[in-house]
Design an enzyme around this catalytic site. Structure first.
Site, PDB file in Angstrom:
ATOM      1  N   ALA A   9       8.181 -18.213   8.753  1.00 52.64           N
ATOM      2  CA  ALA A   9       7.354 -18.853   7.728  1.00 52.64           C
ATOM      3  C   ALA A   9       6.080 -19.428   8.340  1.00 52.64           C
ATOM      4  O   ALA A   9       5.004 -19.353   7.738  1.00 52.64           O
ATOM      5  CB  ALA A   9       8.153 -19.938   7.019  1.00 52.64           C
ATOM      6  N   GLN A  10       6.191 -19.996   9.545  1.00 55.91           N
ATOM      7  CA  GLN A  10       5.010 -20.616  10.140  1.00 55.91           C
ATOM      8  C   GLN A  10       3.956 -19.577  10.515  1.00 55.91           C
ATOM      9  O   GLN A  10       2.755 -19.855  10.466  1.00 55.91           O
ATOM     10  CB  GLN A  10       5.394 -21.445  11.364  1.00 55.91           C
ATOM     11  CG  GLN A  10       6.088 -20.685  12.476  1.00 55.91           C
ATOM     12  CD  GLN A  10       6.349 -21.547  13.695  1.00 55.91           C
ATOM     13  OE1 GLN A  10       5.453 -22.205  14.201  1.00 55.91           O
ATOM     14  NE2 GLN A  10       7.590 -21.550  14.174  1.00 55.91           N
ATOM     15  N   GLY A  35       1.744 -11.328  -3.738  1.00 51.49           N
ATOM     16  CA  GLY A  35       2.736 -12.135  -3.041  1.00 51.49           C
ATOM     17  C   GLY A  35       2.399 -13.614  -3.101  1.00 51.49           C
ATOM     18  O   GLY A  35       1.316 -14.020  -2.676  1.00 51.49           O
ATOM     19  N   GLU A  52      22.863 -20.782  10.761  1.00 56.01           N
ATOM     20  CA  GLU A  52      22.801 -21.883   9.807  1.00 56.01           C
ATOM     21  C   GLU A  52      23.736 -21.657   8.631  1.00 56.01           C
ATOM     22  O   GLU A  52      24.372 -22.594   8.133  1.00 56.01           O
ATOM     23  CB  GLU A  52      21.354 -22.067   9.344  1.00 56.01           C
ATOM     24  CG  GLU A  52      20.443 -22.539  10.469  1.00 56.01           C
ATOM     25  CD  GLU A  52      18.986 -22.672  10.062  1.00 56.01           C
ATOM     26  OE1 GLU A  52      18.211 -23.289  10.819  1.00 56.01           O
ATOM     27  OE2 GLU A  52      18.616 -22.146   8.988  1.00 56.01           O
ATOM     28  N   GLY A  81       4.163 -16.080  -1.572  1.00 58.07           N
ATOM     29  CA  GLY A  81       4.856 -16.819  -0.524  1.00 58.07           C
ATOM     30  C   GLY A  81       3.893 -17.698   0.252  1.00 58.07           C
ATOM     31  O   GLY A  81       2.802 -18.034  -0.215  1.00 58.07           O
ATOM     32  N   PHE A  82       4.276 -18.072   1.464  1.00 53.03           N
ATOM     33  CA  PHE A  82       3.442 -18.957   2.284  1.00 53.03           C
ATOM     34  C   PHE A  82       2.052 -18.369   2.496  1.00 53.03           C
ATOM     35  O   PHE A  82       1.040 -19.050   2.335  1.00 53.03           O
ATOM     36  CB  PHE A  82       4.103 -19.210   3.639  1.00 53.03           C
ATOM     37  CG  PHE A  82       5.300 -20.114   3.568  1.00 53.03           C
ATOM     38  CD1 PHE A  82       5.137 -21.488   3.432  1.00 53.03           C
ATOM     39  CD2 PHE A  82       6.578 -19.611   3.636  1.00 53.03           C
ATOM     40  CE1 PHE A  82       6.225 -22.325   3.360  1.00 53.03           C
ATOM     41  CE2 PHE A  82       7.681 -20.440   3.562  1.00 53.03           C
ATOM     42  CZ  PHE A  82       7.507 -21.798   3.432  1.00 53.03           C
ATOM     43  N   ASP A  95       5.567 -10.820   6.915  1.00 56.95           N
ATOM     44  CA  ASP A  95       6.598  -9.923   7.431  1.00 56.95           C
ATOM     45  C   ASP A  95       6.217  -8.460   7.360  1.00 56.95           C
ATOM     46  O   ASP A  95       6.801  -7.631   8.075  1.00 56.95           O
ATOM     47  CB  ASP A  95       7.905 -10.133   6.650  1.00 56.95           C
ATOM     48  CG  ASP A  95       8.515 -11.501   6.899  1.00 56.95           C
ATOM     49  OD1 ASP A  95       8.108 -12.150   7.876  1.00 56.95           O
ATOM     50  OD2 ASP A  95       9.391 -11.910   6.122  1.00 56.95           O
TER      51      ASP A  95
END
Length: 442
Positions: free
Chosen positions: A326-327, A21, A181, A23-24, A310
């Site tokens: 994300a944080q 992964g 959003e 990601g972040f 997640d």
């Protein structure tokens, strides 16, 4: 914490850390191990890191794909001990400490870091995915953008008033931050960008409907901020329907709270589903399918395996599950990367992870957003300004930050969104997809 070694194979002189992964969380672990005495392999099925919080802006033609994504190899170019593989994990043999990759085959590890995120969750109705795409990848965003823009094009060509209204109806399912959003951005696209570009239709008359099964939007925020967000959406022209669970999704629309809503575009922002890590690893999961982790983010049954983001059921100090933000993933990755580096260098134990709440933010539209930082609650222009600064700051790469800031300034002053190209391939693909869906529905 002692890492388990498989006695059936010789120990390697340099430990091999495999991160699945990019990601972040995965990137932060790789960065933290930059100078550690180990060999790192990062595996991802795409070659780029994606800033998912702004993905909806690609779907609504505000930003282009390259402005919220960067190649993983470029980000980790200074990590000399890290190898990046463009590949996909197909299975995991935890007993042999081996992961199977689709292209490269088996890959042995001493330490495994699983940060593979989550996918769309349709509450037991996977068949809805055909008609209600979610928003997790750049491909998702491009498909949604093409679908929305083509619906307006088809409405311009239609002579049937009923069909024209259906083509100009967009339903968004889910009243969390993504749904709010997305609905606000769609309303601005229809009412600020597209008018004066069509002759037979009025895009500003497009119907944007936001469905939320619960009693209020943004359930993670206080009620007063949620009410403000709803009023701001209504002011933009969005129809908000709370307490309206979706019961069916079809090619021609959806059914929510007992009423049928014809819509050419249904977008899913209502839930996520965890990957099947629990089954692969043979470990417990929570009700959402997330793997239950120890305070140090490892698995109790397999201390050499760590699960982040997640896919992990991680509890805060009060015993509540951490949200899929994300944080959270970024903090977990930073914590584990530095802690693993110390552990590999001098055997220091990995301390428990402590999440530091940075606040919750959601934007509704131009000059309208909500924010909560502890007991401090903000709404309106100030919250919108903070939201923009935070999201620009979190983007990877100085160039991306500058491009997004300039693009937002242009949209703010002109209302125009320039990322609205429809390629011939996309047009043909959408036509074929639409024909298949109508045939299946009929």
């Amino acid at each position: 914490m002692a890492m388990r070694k498989d006695s059936a194979r010789p120990a390697r002189a340099v430990p091999h850390v495999v991160i699945v992964g990019g990601g972040f969380a995965g990137l932060e672990v790789a960065r933290g191990l930059k100078d550690a005495a180990c060999r790192v392999t990062l595996v991802d099925r795409v070659n780029h890191h994606l800033f998912q919080p702004l993905l909806y802006q690609v779907a609504t033609a505000a930003l282009s794909a390259g402005e919220i994504a960067q190649p993983i190899r470029h980000i980790l170019r200074n990590c000399a001990n890290t190898t990046v593989l463009l590949d996909e994990m197909t299975s995991l043999d935890a007993d042999r400490q081996r992961v199977m990759l689709e292209g490269a085959g088996p890959l042995d590890y001493d330490i495994m870091v699983l940060a593979i995120g989550a996918t769309h969750g349709y509450f037991g109705h996977p068949e809805w995915a055909r008609f209600a795409p979610g928003l997790k990848t750049l491909d998702d965003a491009r498909r949604i953008r093409n679908q929305i823009l083509l619906a307006f094009e088809h409405a311009e060509q239609s002579d049937n008033e009923v069909e024209r209204r259906r083509l100009m109806t967009i339903a968004v399912v889910g009243g969390g931050p993504t749904g709010v959003e997305l609905a606000g951005a769609l309303a601005e696209l229809a009412r600020e960008t597209l008018p004066r570009e069509f002759r037979r239709i009025k895009p500003e008359q497009a119907e944007i409907i936001l469905f939320e099964a619960g009693p209020q939007l943004l359930p993670q925020l206080p009620e007063d901020l949620a009410r403000y967000a709803e009023r701001a959406l209504v002011k933009l022209g969005v129809k908000v329907r709370t307490g309206a669970p979706v019961q069916d999704v079809r090619a021609d629309g959806l059914t929510a709270d007992g009423s049928v809503v014809p819509a050419a575009t249904v977008l899913w922002a209502a839930g996520v589903a965890a990957p099947p890590l629990g089954r692969w690893l043979g470990v417990p999961t929570d009700k959402a399918g997330r793997v239950v982790v120890q305070p140090d983010l490892s698995l109790a049954e397999r201390p050499e395996v760590f699960v982040l983001g997640d896919a992990a059921a991680c509890l805060d100090e009060s015993g509540k599950p951490l949200p899929g933000l994300a944080q959270v993933a970024q903090q977990q990755g930073r914590h584990l990367g530095h802690a693993l580096a110390r552990h590999l260098d001098d055997g220091a134990p990995i301390p428990p992870f402590r999440y530091r709440e940075r606040g919750s933010l959601a934007t509704v539209g131009r000059n309208a957003a909500v924010a909560q930082f502890g007991r401090t609650r903000l709404r309106g222009f100030l919250a919108w300004l903070i939201w923009g600064i935070v999201h620009v700051f979190l983007l990877v790469g100085f160039e991306n930050r500058m491009l997004v800031a300039i693009r937002w300034l242009w949209i703010y002053t002109t209302g125009q969104r320039s990322a609205r190209l429809i390629t011939r391939e996309c047009h043909a693909s959408e036509q074929q997809k639409s024909a298949r869906q109508w045939q299946a529905h009929s």
